[in-house]
Write an enzyme that holds these catalytic residues in place. Structure first.
Site, PDB file in Angstrom:
ATOM      1  N   GLU A 263     -12.732  -2.212   2.584  1.00 37.93           N
ATOM      2  CA  GLU A 263     -13.287  -1.963   3.925  1.00 37.93           C
ATOM      3  C   GLU A 263     -14.415  -0.935   3.880  1.00 37.93           C
ATOM      4  O   GLU A 263     -14.366   0.121   4.536  1.00 37.93           O
ATOM      5  CB  GLU A 263     -12.177  -1.532   4.910  1.00 37.93           C
ATOM      6  CG  GLU A 263     -11.220  -2.664   5.210  1.00 37.93           C
ATOM      7  CD  GLU A 263     -10.301  -2.460   6.425  1.00 37.93           C
ATOM      8  OE1 GLU A 263     -10.280  -1.355   7.003  1.00 37.93           O
ATOM      9  OE2 GLU A 263      -9.625  -3.425   6.790  1.00 37.93           O
TER      10      GLU A 263
ATOM     11  N   GLU B 299      -6.395  -9.183   3.652  1.00 43.55           N
ATOM     12  CA  GLU B 299      -5.505  -8.509   4.616  1.00 43.55           C
ATOM     13  C   GLU B 299      -5.442  -9.375   5.865  1.00 43.55           C
ATOM     14  O   GLU B 299      -6.482  -9.636   6.485  1.00 43.55           O
ATOM     15  CB  GLU B 299      -6.021  -7.104   4.979  1.00 43.55           C
ATOM     16  CG  GLU B 299      -5.772  -6.087   3.889  1.00 43.55           C
ATOM     17  CD  GLU B 299      -6.175  -4.676   4.272  1.00 43.55           C
ATOM     18  OE1 GLU B 299      -6.065  -4.294   5.455  1.00 43.55           O
ATOM     19  OE2 GLU B 299      -6.610  -3.949   3.352  1.00 43.55           O
TER      20      GLU B 299
ATOM     21  N   GLN C 150       2.047  -6.231   5.496  1.00 40.63           N
ATOM     22  CA  GLN C 150       2.232  -5.885   4.101  1.00 40.63           C
ATOM     23  C   GLN C 150       3.638  -6.327   3.672  1.00 40.63           C
ATOM     24  O   GLN C 150       4.403  -6.802   4.505  1.00 40.63           O
ATOM     25  CB  GLN C 150       2.031  -4.391   3.908  1.00 40.63           C
ATOM     26  CG  GLN C 150       0.614  -3.925   4.266  1.00 40.63           C
ATOM     27  CD  GLN C 150       0.295  -2.499   3.782  1.00 40.63           C
ATOM     28  OE1 GLN C 150       1.081  -1.870   3.096  1.00 40.63           O
ATOM     29  NE2 GLN C 150      -0.907  -2.011   4.179  1.00 40.63           N
TER      30      GLN C 150
ATOM     31  N   GLU D 235       0.838  -1.200   0.000  1.00 38.06           N
ATOM     32  CA  GLU D 235       0.000   0.000   0.000  1.00 38.06           C
ATOM     33  C   GLU D 235       0.876   1.255   0.000  1.00 38.06           C
ATOM     34  O   GLU D 235       2.038   1.220   0.439  1.00 38.06           O
ATOM     35  CB  GLU D 235      -0.876  -0.026   1.271  1.00 38.06           C
ATOM     36  CG  GLU D 235      -1.809   1.177   1.403  1.00 38.06           C
ATOM     37  CD  GLU D 235      -2.870   0.998   2.492  1.00 38.06           C
ATOM     38  OE1 GLU D 235      -2.752   0.072   3.306  1.00 38.06           O
ATOM     39  OE2 GLU D 235      -3.829   1.805   2.504  1.00 38.06           O
TER      40      GLU D 235
HETATM   41  O1  AHR Z   1      -3.018  -2.582   6.194  1.00 39.00           O
HETATM   42  C1  AHR Z   1      -3.289  -1.354   6.805  1.00 39.00           C
HETATM   43  C2  AHR Z   1      -4.768  -0.974   6.720  1.00 39.00           C
HETATM   44  O2  AHR Z   1      -5.528  -1.886   7.441  1.00 39.00           O
HETATM   45  C3  AHR Z   1      -5.387  -0.989   5.359  1.00 39.00           C
HETATM   46  O3  AHR Z   1      -5.142   0.171   4.650  1.00 39.00           O
HETATM   47  C4  AHR Z   1      -6.857  -1.120   5.668  1.00 39.00           C
HETATM   48  O4  AHR Z   1      -7.565  -1.760   4.646  1.00 39.00           O
HETATM   49  C5  AHR Z   1      -6.866  -1.886   6.979  1.00 39.00           C
HETATM   50  O5  AHR Z   1      -7.683  -1.278   7.909  1.00 39.00           O
END
Ligand code: AHR
Length: 515
Positions: free
Chosen positions: A197, A319, A368, A49
């Site tokens: 989300e 995620e 991530q 991200e």
């Molecule tokens: O991974 C960090 C954040 O966690 C992402 O941007 C979001 O989708 C989630 O709340």
């Protein structure tokens, strides 16, 4: 949650197991005569991200950087990621996706507008890394692309034109613009996320409202025949099943519904727990929290089995991973955290759970890839370090596209600390693409090694050979000063008088081929 309830839940999760005593041996039987579903390689997907130093510095340093790079991508990071065979990368968010204007990230870099990354630290976003750079990244990695569209603040036209820009092969103005920007051939978009989300940072919606918006936006997502990506409907989180319930009954045309679950040692977003320097209470609670993934998948699959018995919809955990308190002295919005042996076990436990649900769970993304949350790699300027989580991914790559095999732990033993009980061993078996039989074992107990007797129905196994990841400390980790403090070691065990017993050290991850 009350301690007694937590204890009961843990017991239920591990099927009323017996406390481990030193003399006991776990007995595992793998049934190689009953092949299960394919463990889709996309289960090993990653998430990158626009957040902190996840992309800028972590992956992209620009062509003029003093850090060694391949057309702007840091060479050390690309080479390390190629080693673990990253199959899929999700980009550009996360929360960032629902404010991202894709047009900001195309054309000459020096003319791209600067915006503010309002979600993550309020820092300037100069859009140096955009659509072309993302596809160059996945091509360098040999991975597939998962692009997440902006439903929160973008229009259906913007979303449709982004897909057209990426996948179109006509001479429309949008496709010609891509050609003018240096890319003639369309790219392959394997998955396309319709928002992220939606229950939170993506717009604080109700599932019913999002379901309508999903259908609205998806109607206009068009690509040349045979190239339409699998559309990802943004689903729920943690124990919630209401999103899966509403979406599976109301959306059309999706490849699957996504779900998010993060492991917090304390389970409390206001004080999540520390990445290092923790005690055994936080060790076991982190593993216990992680194991809840199984319950969440099971509950959502039950809803899908009711609403989608033909299994048209997959369940994507796009995620997952650990989320700790921000490291002191760093920008809290950058979500930078250290990564220890405990994270390696969290990754392995999640993989074993995903393998168990491979009939519906066909894609997941750890959050991530670099420098953010449960990362594979940490960087500081030109320095780079591989984390214990990286090593788990490396050891488990033999499971990509393998065929899951049923496995039974005949006498499930448990490990407890305080009032928390978890299974002592987590295991998963599969027939690899190369025909070999693979077994992964996680010893959750930080103090005692375990003996595991392995039998394979329909086959005689004489030897186990593979890699072991462990260390003396629960929070063992690699630093820029000591980058090799924790790394996998070779492992071999031979059968004795016809039976194969593996010694699995305390707090370890083991992946072996059974010969
Ligand atoms: O991974 C960090 C954040 O966690 C992402 O941007 C979001 O989708 C989630 O709340």
């Amino acid at each position: 949650m009350k301690a007694s309830i937590r204890r009961w839940l843990a017991l239920a999760a591990c099927g009323l197991s017996l406390p481990l005593s030193a003399a006991e041996i776990s007995r595992i039987e793998i049934d190689s005569t009953q092949p299960g579903p394919r463990i889709h390689r996309d289960i090993y997907g990653q998430f990158a991200e626009h957040l902190g130093r996840g992309i800028y510095e972590g992956i992209w340093v620009g062509e003029d950087s003093e850090i060694e790079n391949i057309r702007g991508f840091r060479t050390d990071v690309i080479e390390a990621l190629r080693e673990i065979k990253v199959p899929l990368v999700r980009w550009p968010g996360g929360c960032f996706a629902d404010e991202y204007r894709w047009r900001d990230g195309i054309g000459p870099r020096d003319q791209r507008p600067v915006r503010v990354n309002t979600h993550w630290g309020g820092v300037p976003e100069d859009n140096a890394f955009g659509t072309h750079e993302f596809f160059e990244l996945v091509e360098l990695l040999g991975a597939e692309a998962y692009v997440n569209g902006n439903l929160g603040t973008g229009t259906p036209r913007e979303m449709a034109e982004w897909l057209e820009y990426m996948t179109g092969d006509s001479n429309s103005a949008v496709v010609e613009e891509r050609r003018k920007n240096g890319r003639d051939k369309p790219w392959k978009v394997t998955y396309f996320g319709v928002g992220n989300e939606a229950w939170g940072c993506g717009g604080n919606m109700r599932p019913e409202y999002y379901a309508d918006l999903y259908n609205h936006y998806a109607t206009f997502l068009k690509s040349p025949h045979g190239t339409r990506p699998k559309l990802v409907a943004s689903g729920g989180t943690d124990v919630r099943t209401d999103w899966t319930e509403v979406l599976s009954a109301n959306i059309r045309d999706a490849g699957g519904i996504s779900h998010h679950f993060y492991t917090l040692p304390t389970g409390n977003w206001n004080d999540k727990g520390e990445a290092t320097g923790f005690g055994e209470d936080m060790w076991i609670s982190t593993l216990w929290q992680t194991l809840r993934m199984d319950e969440f998948i099971r509950k959502n699959k039950k809803v899908l089995d009711k609403n989608d018995p033909e299994k048209k919809l997959d369940f994507y955990v796009d995620e997952w991973g650990t989320w700790y308190n921000p490291e002191k002295g760093r920008e809290p919005g950058f979500l930078y955290q250290q990564n220890t042996l405990r994270d390696a076990l969290v990754a392995a436990l999640n993989f074993n759970i995903f393998h168990d649900h491979a009939d519906r769970v066909t894609m997941t993304n750890i959050a991530q890839m670099v420098n953010v949350l449960q990362a594979m790699i940490l960087t500081e300027g030109e320095q780079m370090v591989l984390t214990p989580t990286y090593h788990t991914f490396g050891m488990y790559k033999v499971f990509q596209d393998a065929t899951a095999l049923p496995l039974e732990i005949e006498n499930p033993l448990s490990y407890s600390h305080g009032d928390v009980i978890v299974p002592a061993i987590s295991a998963s078996a599969a027939r690899g693409k190369n025909g070999r039989l693979y077994l992964s074992l996680v010893n959750l107990n930080p103090d005692s090694a375990q003996q595991v007797a392995v039998r394979v129905k329909g086959e005689e196994v004489k030897e186990a050979e593979g890699q072991l990841l462990t260390a003396n400390q629960m929070d063992a980790h690699n630093t820029f000063a000591k980058p090799q403090a924790i790394k996998p070691a070779g492992y071999r065990a031979k059968a004795n008088t016809g039976s194969l017993t593996l010694e699995v050290p305390a707090k370890s991850v083991l992946v072996v081929a059974l010969n």
